[in-house]
Design a protein around this motif. Sequence first.
Motif, short mmCIF file in Angstrom:
data_model
loop_
_atom_site.label_atom_id
_atom_site.label_comp_id
_atom_site.label_asym_id
_atom_site.label_seq_id
_atom_site.Cartn_x
_atom_site.Cartn_y
_atom_site.Cartn_z
N GLU A 396 44.49 37.19 44.46
CA GLU A 396 44.73 38.04 45.62
C GLU A 396 46.15 37.82 46.11
O GLU A 396 46.56 36.69 46.38
N ASP A 398 48.64 39.47 49.10
CA ASP A 398 48.81 40.38 50.24
C ASP A 398 47.67 41.40 50.31
O ASP A 398 47.90 42.61 50.54
N GLY A 399 46.45 40.92 50.07
CA GLY A 399 45.29 41.79 50.18
C GLY A 399 45.05 42.66 48.97
O GLY A 399 44.12 43.48 48.98
N THR A 400 45.87 42.55 47.94
CA THR A 400 45.71 43.35 46.71
C THR A 400 45.21 42.46 45.58
O THR A 400 45.73 41.37 45.36
N THR A 401 44.19 42.94 44.88
CA THR A 401 43.68 42.19 43.72
C THR A 401 44.56 42.46 42.52
O THR A 401 44.82 43.62 42.17
N GLU A 402 45.06 41.38 41.91
CA GLU A 402 45.90 41.52 40.72
C GLU A 402 45.20 40.89 39.52
O GLU A 402 44.45 39.93 39.65
#
Length: 606
Positions: A396, A398-402
């Motif tokens: 995770e 900044d709130g984005t799943t990578e």
Amino acid sequence: MPNRSPRPDLRNVAIIAHVDHGKTTLVDAMLHQSGLFRENEAVNERVMDSMDLERERGITIMAKNTAVRFGDYKINILDTPGHADFGGEVERVLSMVDGVLLLVDSSEGPLPQTRYVLSKALGLSLPVILVINKIDRQDARCEEVVCEAYDLFIDLDATEEQIDFPTLYTNARAGTATHDLNEPGTDLRVLFEEIVKTIPPPMVDAEAPLQILISNIDYNEYVGRLAIGRIVAGTVTAPSDVTLCRRDGTFVKGRTTMLYAYEGLERAQVPSASAGEIVAMTGFADVEIGETISSVDDPVALPPLAIDEPTIAMMFGVNTSPFAGKDGQHVTSRKIRDRLAREVLGNVAIRIDETDSPDTFKVSGRGELQLAILIEMMRREGFEVQVSKPEVITREVDGTTEEPLEMAIIDVPETFIGVVTESLGRRKGKMVKMVNHGKGRARLEFEIPSRGLIGFRSEFMTNTKGTGLINTLFHGWTPWQGPIPSRLTGALVADRPGPATTYALFNLQERGDLFAKPGTQVYEGMVVGENSRDADLDVNVVREKKLTNMRASSADDAMRLVPYRELSLEQALEFIREDELVEVTPKSIRMRKRVLASNMRPKWKQ
């Protein structure tokens, strides 16, 4: 200011390259020409590949040390793995050397692992000697490959000093090297001379407090655990009192009992060794890779090794099938936990985590091959385990799943470009480059999520009729790419236990591909084939032909079975879905449903 001075009699060099470009064969030739073996001594090919698995697969899995003498110089040589999944081995080896030989195939040129290991070497400011190997190939294109190597150095932001590298042309199998293709070499003398000239001697301070960075762990049944590392500063003697500086910042007093230096393929016991040398020591029962052995009076820890994070995880569990315990000697969770813990001590790229279940462990690594090699080693040691489908490790930011992104370099005949591009497109792959040398084959470069490559290799080999080559390399992280279709077909699942019969298999073979042959013992929930449709199908593979006293016109027709598919461990791991497991024992590799009873499976899926 430390009083550091060069140690002129010593050179520490690593040989790095892509898989199958000839590293281990070149080390063989260097060992022979340094006078290590008698002329009449019988020596195996690829003598550095000492593990059975390395010999069978023709790849190097574990990095290994050796040393040769050239005149007044001692050259410590480290042979490294060429497959991206074993990158952790390369990273810790580079911490022990002062320069590298970059080996590149004269036809294939720089490939993904070439790029990976070179970037690591340049990041450590190590000087490079470029070695173009296999110059005897009919399709050799040495000048073009040298230009591609220059392009690779520039692409990796090498400094002017690093780009000004010497180039040698070798035929490792024949044991020759030359600076000029028009003047064929007769032996490897020019290679040894270039190593002495280009690779700097280690800068040492023999009067400073002792510092040894542990980069490898080995085990000997006579002397116990061996800590292997390079002496960064000071002098070590055996026996002597030292301090072990742990990764968590604590200090533990210890004592070296025996000290070994490398001479050829052997470890020779020595009373002392000074800075710059690579040594092995005994006396530490629980030393780990990345820790520092320092002096008692003034212990100073070195920075621990930085290793790239794992990208693939699998669940290892106790075998719970009806056949559990029939083949293996080590079947309990305690034995499996101890074996995995032992693997972590010597393999810095593996991580082990406990799960909610005491019988299941989460094992993370660099790729499917690395984990498959671990499973294969365990089954040969008498373990029984069941493992899940490989899954990517996400993060995770900044709130984005990578998720991990890979670079796939594909070499295929021109006729298969369309089918390969379409197949990778379904798996979220994006073509970034295509090169056609005009010789009937094309090289394609794709950026693709790691998830998209799980299960792709077998499909790729089918699509290209076995003529395609694929190499992959971790390329970074990308936002989650959404669902990716996995296996498009269902499984044929046995609905009862017993031996498979010719009669039953003959009537099932039109349903799809079979993985079982007549006489194979099966149990309920075992995957015995691949359905031609997308749904799972419960089948009876133990049905026998009922014999009556009535003869039919077709009664005596011979039943001819299509040859069954015997899947290897890697193929089985690629084939299974999330609701399936691979059961691995010393004698068998089976696929099964997580829930064996057919009437209970719908509940698990909910």
